[in-house]
Design a protein around this motif. Sequence first.
Motif, PDB file in Angstrom:
ATOM      1  N   TYR A 131       0.988  -1.212   0.093  1.00 41.34           N
ATOM      2  CA  TYR A 131      -0.023   0.091   0.118  1.00 41.34           C
ATOM      3  C   TYR A 131       0.891   1.327  -0.041  1.00 41.34           C
ATOM      4  O   TYR A 131       2.189   1.015   0.396  1.00 41.34           O
ATOM      5  N   ARG A 152      -1.665  -2.041  -3.937  1.00 42.68           N
ATOM      6  CA  ARG A 152      -3.272  -2.594  -3.582  1.00 42.68           C
ATOM      7  C   ARG A 152      -4.002  -1.481  -2.904  1.00 42.68           C
ATOM      8  O   ARG A 152      -5.436  -1.552  -3.335  1.00 42.68           O
ATOM      9  N   GLY A 153      -3.545  -0.685  -2.443  1.00 37.17           N
ATOM     10  CA  GLY A 153      -4.186   0.506  -1.746  1.00 37.17           C
ATOM     11  C   GLY A 153      -3.706   1.664  -1.406  1.00 37.17           C
ATOM     12  O   GLY A 153      -2.442   1.933  -1.461  1.00 37.17           O
ATOM     13  N   LEU A 170      -8.382   0.486  -6.278  1.00 41.15           N
ATOM     14  CA  LEU A 170      -7.691   0.460  -5.191  1.00 41.15           C
ATOM     15  C   LEU A 170      -8.525   0.466  -3.734  1.00 41.15           C
ATOM     16  O   LEU A 170      -9.727   1.117  -3.929  1.00 41.15           O
ATOM     17  N   THR A 171      -8.095  -0.088  -2.901  1.00 34.09           N
ATOM     18  CA  THR A 171      -8.847   0.126  -1.335  1.00 34.09           C
ATOM     19  C   THR A 171      -8.051   1.367  -0.839  1.00 34.09           C
ATOM     20  O   THR A 171      -6.896   1.620  -0.483  1.00 34.09           O
ATOM     21  N   VAL A 173      -8.223   4.555   1.977  1.00 33.92           N
ATOM     22  CA  VAL A 173      -8.797   5.100   3.131  1.00 33.92           C
ATOM     23  C   VAL A 173      -8.121   6.633   3.409  1.00 33.92           C
ATOM     24  O   VAL A 173      -7.012   7.065   3.250  1.00 33.92           O
ATOM     25  N   GLY A 198     -15.946   3.688  -3.430  1.00 32.94           N
ATOM     26  CA  GLY A 198     -15.880   2.804  -2.349  1.00 32.94           C
ATOM     27  C   GLY A 198     -14.821   3.201  -1.126  1.00 32.94           C
ATOM     28  O   GLY A 198     -14.347   2.778  -0.207  1.00 32.94           O
ATOM     29  N   THR A 199     -14.203   4.531  -1.321  1.00 37.98           N
ATOM     30  CA  THR A 199     -13.346   5.138  -0.465  1.00 37.98           C
ATOM     31  C   THR A 199     -13.829   5.142   0.975  1.00 37.98           C
ATOM     32  O   THR A 199     -14.948   5.700   1.085  1.00 37.98           O
ATOM     33  N   THR A 200     -12.988   4.756   1.840  1.00 38.63           N
ATOM     34  CA  THR A 200     -13.376   4.720   3.500  1.00 38.63           C
ATOM     35  C   THR A 200     -12.903   6.207   4.058  1.00 38.63           C
ATOM     36  O   THR A 200     -11.858   6.506   3.662  1.00 38.63           O
ATOM     37  N   ALA A 242     -10.282  -1.507   7.141  1.00 35.75           N
ATOM     38  CA  ALA A 242     -10.277  -1.236   5.533  1.00 35.75           C
ATOM     39  C   ALA A 242      -9.470  -2.319   4.849  1.00 35.75           C
ATOM     40  O   ALA A 242      -9.861  -2.785   3.513  1.00 35.75           O
ATOM     41  N   TRP A 243      -8.457  -2.725   5.369  1.00 32.98           N
ATOM     42  CA  TRP A 243      -7.471  -3.660   4.769  1.00 32.98           C
ATOM     43  C   TRP A 243      -7.771  -5.254   4.923  1.00 32.98           C
ATOM     44  O   TRP A 243      -7.169  -6.057   4.290  1.00 32.98           O
TER      45      TRP A 243
END
Length: 244
Positions: A131, A152-153, A170-171, A173, A198-200, A242-243
């Motif tokens: 990340y 990944r994020g 991407l994941t 946050v 979908g972002t946190t 989130a991960w």
Amino acid sequence: MSSRRRGALRTAVIVLVAAIVVGASGFLVYANVTSAAEREPLAEVADDPAVLIDYSRDSVVLTPASDPNGEGLVFIAGAKIEPVAYAYKLSGLVDAGYTVVIVRPFLNFGLFETRPLSAFTALAPGVSDWYVGGHSLGGVKACMYADSPEVRGLVLFGSYCANDLSGSALTVVSLSGNDDGLSTPEKIDANKAALPAGTTFVEIDGANHAAFGDYGLQAGDGESSIDDSDMRDAITEAITGAWR
């Protein structure tokens, strides 16, 4: 051209070159006057048996002492902030099994950094999944690294993207502070469209801009009312949640 005009031109060139040299020298001095890490939070990380620290002037590598999960975060320090000033706030991730590489960007400004992401991931060869993240201007640079295929994020601390990642998988946050006087909640909200749907988003109550590290007060910032350990816990819980 008359000798008088040649002399005037030569003088103008000399003055211009001198101004450039003085300006560049002044900026180099300014860029290298950084905010140092506070001692107590750093000492707490050093005393944590679950965290191994390997640091140099340009990077800090925090590795789990046991059971690393093979995942890691490359984190770009904010402008003119010592990388080790983020060690405590990110150490909760290490306790959870993640390796963290905190990077000093070129001239202490993320936007001047030109090294490839591989220059930083190479500092933790045992990590297979990566990340990227950063604080303030460091987060802006992290957004640019987020396009790398091995990423990944993305994790943002009081920051937002200048490039468009809205179509990525991407994941992401995005952590902000409701008392941040620099990357204000309004600025974070205004730049949401650059991030995936979908972002946190997590706004931490009582946090200002400097609360994401441990380096003291920052001009123009709001006043923090959150305890350092509570801030560390909020960061850890938001990211690891989130991960998963």
